[in-house]
Design a protein around this motif. Structure first.
Motif, PDB file in Angstrom:
ATOM      1  N   ASN A   1      18.866  -5.379   3.249  1.00 47.62           N
ATOM      2  CA  ASN A   1      18.294  -4.194   2.564  1.00 47.62           C
ATOM      3  C   ASN A   1      16.927  -4.843   2.064  1.00 47.62           C
ATOM      4  OD1 ASN A   1      18.347  -1.996   0.833  1.00 47.62           O
ATOM      5  ND2 ASN A   1      19.432  -3.143  -0.912  1.00 47.62           N
ATOM      6  N   PRO A   2      15.972  -4.869   2.608  1.00 40.05           N
ATOM      7  CA  PRO A   2      15.551  -4.812   4.110  1.00 40.05           C
ATOM      8  C   PRO A   2      15.591  -6.243   4.847  1.00 40.05           C
ATOM      9  CG  PRO A   2      13.670  -4.744   3.053  1.00 40.05           C
ATOM     10  CD  PRO A   2      14.453  -5.182   1.986  1.00 40.05           C
ATOM     11  N   PHE A   3      15.471  -5.929   6.098  1.00 37.92           N
ATOM     12  CA  PHE A   3      15.482  -7.326   6.846  1.00 37.92           C
ATOM     13  C   PHE A   3      14.513  -8.082   6.582  1.00 37.92           C
ATOM     14  CE2 PHE A   3      14.795  -9.462  11.020  1.00 37.92           C
ATOM     15  CZ  PHE A   3      16.105 -10.082  11.402  1.00 37.92           C
TER      16      PHE A   3
ATOM     17  N   SER B   1      15.954  -8.916  -2.367  1.00 33.05           N
ATOM     18  CA  SER B   1      15.654  -8.440  -3.829  1.00 33.05           C
ATOM     19  C   SER B   1      14.121  -8.727  -4.025  1.00 33.05           C
ATOM     20  CB  SER B   1      16.648  -8.741  -4.620  1.00 33.05           C
ATOM     21  OG  SER B   1      16.823 -10.209  -4.834  1.00 33.05           O
ATOM     22  N   GLN B   2      13.735  -9.888  -3.578  1.00 31.42           N
ATOM     23  CA  GLN B   2      12.387 -10.442  -3.742  1.00 31.42           C
ATOM     24  C   GLN B   2      11.406  -9.198  -3.040  1.00 31.42           C
ATOM     25  OE1 GLN B   2      11.819 -14.148  -2.228  1.00 31.42           O
ATOM     26  NE2 GLN B   2      12.175 -15.300  -4.098  1.00 31.42           N
ATOM     27  N   VAL B   3      11.823  -8.953  -2.020  1.00 33.17           N
ATOM     28  CA  VAL B   3      11.104  -8.057  -1.234  1.00 33.17           C
ATOM     29  C   VAL B   3      10.888  -6.744  -1.815  1.00 33.17           C
ATOM     30  CG1 VAL B   3      10.909  -6.655   1.140  1.00 33.17           C
ATOM     31  CG2 VAL B   3      11.627  -9.107   1.098  1.00 33.17           C
ATOM     32  N   ARG B   4      11.976  -6.292  -2.559  1.00 37.79           N
ATOM     33  CA  ARG B   4      12.111  -4.785  -3.220  1.00 37.79           C
ATOM     34  C   ARG B   4      11.119  -5.115  -4.217  1.00 37.79           C
ATOM     35  NH1 ARG B   4      17.503  -5.518  -1.913  1.00 37.79           N
ATOM     36  NH2 ARG B   4      18.010  -5.706  -3.919  1.00 37.79           N
ATOM     37  N   ALA B   5      11.229  -6.301  -4.880  1.00 38.99           N
ATOM     38  CA  ALA B   5      10.547  -6.160  -5.990  1.00 38.99           C
ATOM     39  C   ALA B   5       8.957  -6.314  -5.992  1.00 38.99           C
ATOM     40  CB  ALA B   5      10.956  -7.661  -7.009  1.00 38.99           C
ATOM     41  N   LYS B   6       8.710  -6.959  -4.833  1.00 36.20           N
ATOM     42  CA  LYS B   6       7.174  -6.942  -4.598  1.00 36.20           C
ATOM     43  C   LYS B   6       6.525  -5.652  -3.975  1.00 36.20           C
ATOM     44  CE  LYS B   6       6.801 -11.925  -3.469  1.00 36.20           C
ATOM     45  NZ  LYS B   6       6.585 -12.126  -5.226  1.00 36.20           N
ATOM     46  N   LEU B   7       7.655  -5.018  -3.083  1.00 39.88           N
ATOM     47  CA  LEU B   7       7.460  -3.674  -2.924  1.00 39.88           C
ATOM     48  C   LEU B   7       7.168  -2.833  -4.077  1.00 39.88           C
ATOM     49  CD1 LEU B   7       7.206  -2.205   0.016  1.00 39.88           C
ATOM     50  CD2 LEU B   7       9.648  -1.547  -0.419  1.00 39.88           C
ATOM     51  N   ALA B   8       8.046  -2.887  -5.057  1.00 46.02           N
ATOM     52  CA  ALA B   8       7.897  -1.867  -6.378  1.00 46.02           C
ATOM     53  C   ALA B   8       6.451  -2.308  -6.958  1.00 46.02           C
ATOM     54  CB  ALA B   8       9.136  -2.300  -7.286  1.00 46.02           C
ATOM     55  N   ASP B   9       5.968  -3.606  -7.008  1.00 44.11           N
ATOM     56  CA  ASP B   9       4.621  -4.038  -7.515  1.00 44.11           C
ATOM     57  C   ASP B   9       3.467  -3.592  -6.521  1.00 44.11           C
ATOM     58  OD1 ASP B   9       6.175  -4.784  -9.754  1.00 44.11           O
ATOM     59  OD2 ASP B   9       6.065  -6.865  -9.155  1.00 44.11           O
ATOM     60  N   GLU B  10       4.039  -3.014  -5.272  1.00 44.39           N
ATOM     61  CA  GLU B  10       2.770  -2.882  -4.214  1.00 44.39           C
ATOM     62  C   GLU B  10       1.995  -4.068  -4.047  1.00 44.39           C
ATOM     63  OE1 GLU B  10       0.896   1.176  -4.514  1.00 44.39           O
ATOM     64  OE2 GLU B  10       2.096   1.541  -5.912  1.00 44.39           O
ATOM     65  N   ASP B  11       2.642  -5.351  -4.100  1.00 44.82           N
ATOM     66  CA  ASP B  11       2.115  -6.669  -3.876  1.00 44.82           C
ATOM     67  C   ASP B  11       2.469  -6.808  -2.262  1.00 44.82           C
ATOM     68  OD1 ASP B  11       1.493  -9.168  -3.353  1.00 44.82           O
ATOM     69  OD2 ASP B  11       2.882  -9.891  -4.587  1.00 44.82           O
ATOM     70  N   TRP B  12       1.283  -6.174  -1.345  1.00 47.27           N
ATOM     71  CA  TRP B  12       1.521  -6.165  -0.003  1.00 47.27           C
ATOM     72  C   TRP B  12       1.314  -7.683   0.655  1.00 47.27           C
ATOM     73  CZ3 TRP B  12       4.295  -2.653   2.398  1.00 47.27           C
ATOM     74  CH2 TRP B  12       4.395  -1.564   1.780  1.00 47.27           C
ATOM     75  N   THR B  13       0.679  -8.680  -0.025  1.00 45.04           N
ATOM     76  CA  THR B  13       0.513  -9.763   0.468  1.00 45.04           C
ATOM     77  C   THR B  13       1.774 -10.511   0.227  1.00 45.04           C
ATOM     78  OG1 THR B  13      -1.595  -9.614  -1.022  1.00 45.04           O
ATOM     79  CG2 THR B  13      -1.448 -11.446   0.588  1.00 45.04           C
ATOM     80  N   GLY B  14       2.277 -10.303  -0.757  1.00 52.16           N
ATOM     81  CA  GLY B  14       3.633 -10.804  -1.046  1.00 52.16           C
ATOM     82  C   GLY B  14       4.723 -10.495  -0.412  1.00 52.16           C
TER      83      GLY B  14
ATOM     84  N   TRP C   1       7.111  -1.091   9.299  1.00 53.18           N
ATOM     85  CA  TRP C   1       7.886   0.133   8.794  1.00 53.18           C
ATOM     86  C   TRP C   1       7.783   0.501   7.682  1.00 53.18           C
ATOM     87  CZ3 TRP C   1      11.619   1.616   5.357  1.00 53.18           C
ATOM     88  CH2 TRP C   1      12.143   2.963   5.760  1.00 53.18           C
ATOM     89  N   LEU C   2       7.745  -0.657   6.551  1.00 54.56           N
ATOM     90  CA  LEU C   2       7.601  -0.535   5.229  1.00 54.56           C
ATOM     91  C   LEU C   2       6.153   0.269   4.825  1.00 54.56           C
ATOM     92  CD1 LEU C   2       8.836  -3.878   3.760  1.00 54.56           C
ATOM     93  CD2 LEU C   2       9.916  -1.575   3.484  1.00 54.56           C
ATOM     94  N   ARG C   3       5.189  -0.048   5.734  1.00 54.17           N
ATOM     95  CA  ARG C   3       3.929   0.648   5.359  1.00 54.17           C
ATOM     96  C   ARG C   3       3.859   2.077   6.022  1.00 54.17           C
ATOM     97  NH1 ARG C   3      -0.714  -2.237   4.204  1.00 54.17           N
ATOM     98  NH2 ARG C   3      -0.472  -4.360   4.117  1.00 54.17           N
ATOM     99  N   SER C   4       4.729   2.530   6.804  1.00 51.82           N
ATOM    100  CA  SER C   4       4.703   3.764   7.777  1.00 51.82           C
ATOM    101  C   SER C   4       4.747   5.012   6.699  1.00 51.82           C
ATOM    102  CB  SER C   4       5.740   3.676   8.739  1.00 51.82           C
ATOM    103  OG  SER C   4       7.032   3.813   8.096  1.00 51.82           O
ATOM    104  N   ALA C   5       4.629   6.095   7.141  1.00 51.11           N
ATOM    105  CA  ALA C   5       4.889   7.260   6.255  1.00 51.11           C
ATOM    106  C   ALA C   5       6.228   7.482   6.222  1.00 51.11           C
ATOM    107  CB  ALA C   5       4.205   8.540   7.198  1.00 51.11           C
TER     108      ALA C   5
END
Lengths: 87, 337
Positions: B145-147, B292-305, B317-321
């Motif tokens: 959630n997610p891979f 959960s780290q991925v989701r946290a970084k995604l929430a902060d829009e930390d794309w490098t992270g 996929w995460l960047r896709s529309a």
């Protein structure tokens, strides 16, 4: 007759059956029965006959049977079809 | 005649009745049904989602038709509410009463039996039959959630140790990323690993039926029984047809429930001759990789992270529309799932 929505009829009591019908692209008939080993072929025969009489060619029919006699099978299936079908 | 018990007096009578019959009354049901005789309850049962529970029959009325009446009513209501499969938890000595109602036994573990209405497990196994590979095989059950690269590391390591590895992706839709997306990202993320097959768990592993506590944060005696039952079901019914002799899991440094599940694996699975292998999580300089780290970084829009934690396929996929609504949801919901 065409099955247009999910419907059911019958009970879980001994000598009765429950019939579930729902719309589907193809026709499938699933039978669970406490007397499946002995009578599955006869139950299926009866169901196929009722479906043919009612002109049902698509849908998912699921039957859970507890040793119902053939008139009960006919009545329950007809009722389920009337509830879920459209002429 | 079966009546729905809705008013406070009826519910409280049902509660007494259930407790008198040695069961625990739990709130949070969709229907509570009962049968009265001369103004007194003689049978009670409840449905919560696709689970039937708190079924009790007055001892003097047992072995009659009452169980069938109550269960008919609850199954009808469950079917009307849109559930394809219905399950019941009961004591092992009552399993045959339900089998007579066309329920089939999934598993018995200590003082609990789990049955399902119909033959869903057999159908699910039949539908996966063409995926079965010969050999000494392994399995992982993952939510993904997610891979992430952590999942990827676990899968690569595990796949090395067995002839074939089955990746069961949790079907239950309780996570931020919907099932269809989660399984697709797994399929894309393991495309180049030759000896793996990706499939779903249906209702039969880490689901709302077998292990609801996984989706909450509870850890109580009930969660413990659920975990063990979930694992016994896997070991007794799923592992044998797939030829699974090893179950893999990542070490769990963060989540108490998942760590408890890993412990339960080591207790339960060896009894069925299934080896449990815990694989050390892949680390970055910020510790073990987790979704959960991925989701946290995604929430902060930390794309490098994010890019450090997920493979190309997930990142794309995460960047896709298509992922816009999920990015939005991650923003709002910084929870565990």
């Amino acid at each position: 007759m065409r099955i247009v929505k999910k419907a059911q009829a019958g009970t879980m009591q001994s000598s009765d059956l429950m019939v579930f019908v729902e719309p589907a692209e193809t026709l499938t008939v699933e039978i669970d029965s406490t007397v499946k080993k002995q009578f599955e072929h006869l139950i299926r025969q009866k169901i196929d006959l009722v479906l043919a009489t009612q002109g049902v060619t698509t849908g998912k029919i699921h039957v859970t049977d507890r040793g119902a006699l053939d008139y009960a099978i006919e009545a329950r299936l007809e009722t389920a079809l009337k509830r879920g079908g459209e002429v | 005649m079966v009546t729905e018990l809705t008013c406070a007096a009826d519910v409280s009578a049902a509660r007494d009745f259930i407790q008198r019959n040695g069961l625990t009354f739990e709130n949070g049901f969709d229907n509570l049904a009962g049968v009265f005789e001369n103004g007194k309850l003689v049978a009670v049962g409840a449905r919560a989602g696709n689970i039937l529970k708190m079924l009790a029959i007055e001892p003097s009325h047992q072995s009659g038709a009452l169980l069938g009446e109550i269960v008919t009513d609850l199954v009808n209501r469950g079917f009307s509410a849109g559930f394809e499969s219905l399950f019941v938890y009961t004591k092992p000595e009552y399993a045959t009463s339900f089998e007579a109602l066309n329920f089939s036994l999934l598993v018995c573990h200590e003082r609990v039996a789990l049955l399902e209405y119909g033959t869903g497990l057999e159908q699910w196994l039949a539908s996966a039959h063409h995926l079965i590979r010969p050999g000494a095989n392994g399995a992982v059950v993952m939510n993904c959630n997610p891979f992430t690269l952590g999942h990827r590391h676990l899968i690569e390591t595990a796949a090395h140790r067995v002839d074939h590895l089955y990746i069961f992706v949790v079907r239950e839709d309780r996570s931020v990323f919907p099932f269809e997306v989660r399984i697709r990202l797994v399929q894309e993320g393991v495309r180049d690993v030759p000896n793996v097959t990706v499939l779903d768990t249906s209702h039969y592993s880490i689901s709302n039926v077998t292990f609801p506590a996984y989706f909450f944060k509870e850890r109580d005696p009930v969660a413990l029984i659920q975990m063990e039952l979930d694992l016994a079901l896997f070991a007794a019914r799923i592992a044998p047809p797939f030829g699974i002799s090893t179950r893999f899991a990542g070490t769990e440094p963060y989540c108490e429930i998942t760590a408890g599940y890993n412990e339960a694996m080591k207790r339960v699975l060896p009894n069925y001759w299934i080896e449990v292998v815990e694989i050390e999580r892949k680390h970055t300089d910020q510790g073990a990789i987790s979704a959960s780290q991925v989701r946290a970084k995604l929430a902060d829009e930390d794309w490098t992270g994010v890019a450090e934690l997920v493979p190309e396929s997930t990142l794309a996929w995460l960047r896709s529309a298509e992922a816009a609504s999920i990015r939005e949801r991650v923003h709002q919901n910084k929870g565990r799932h």
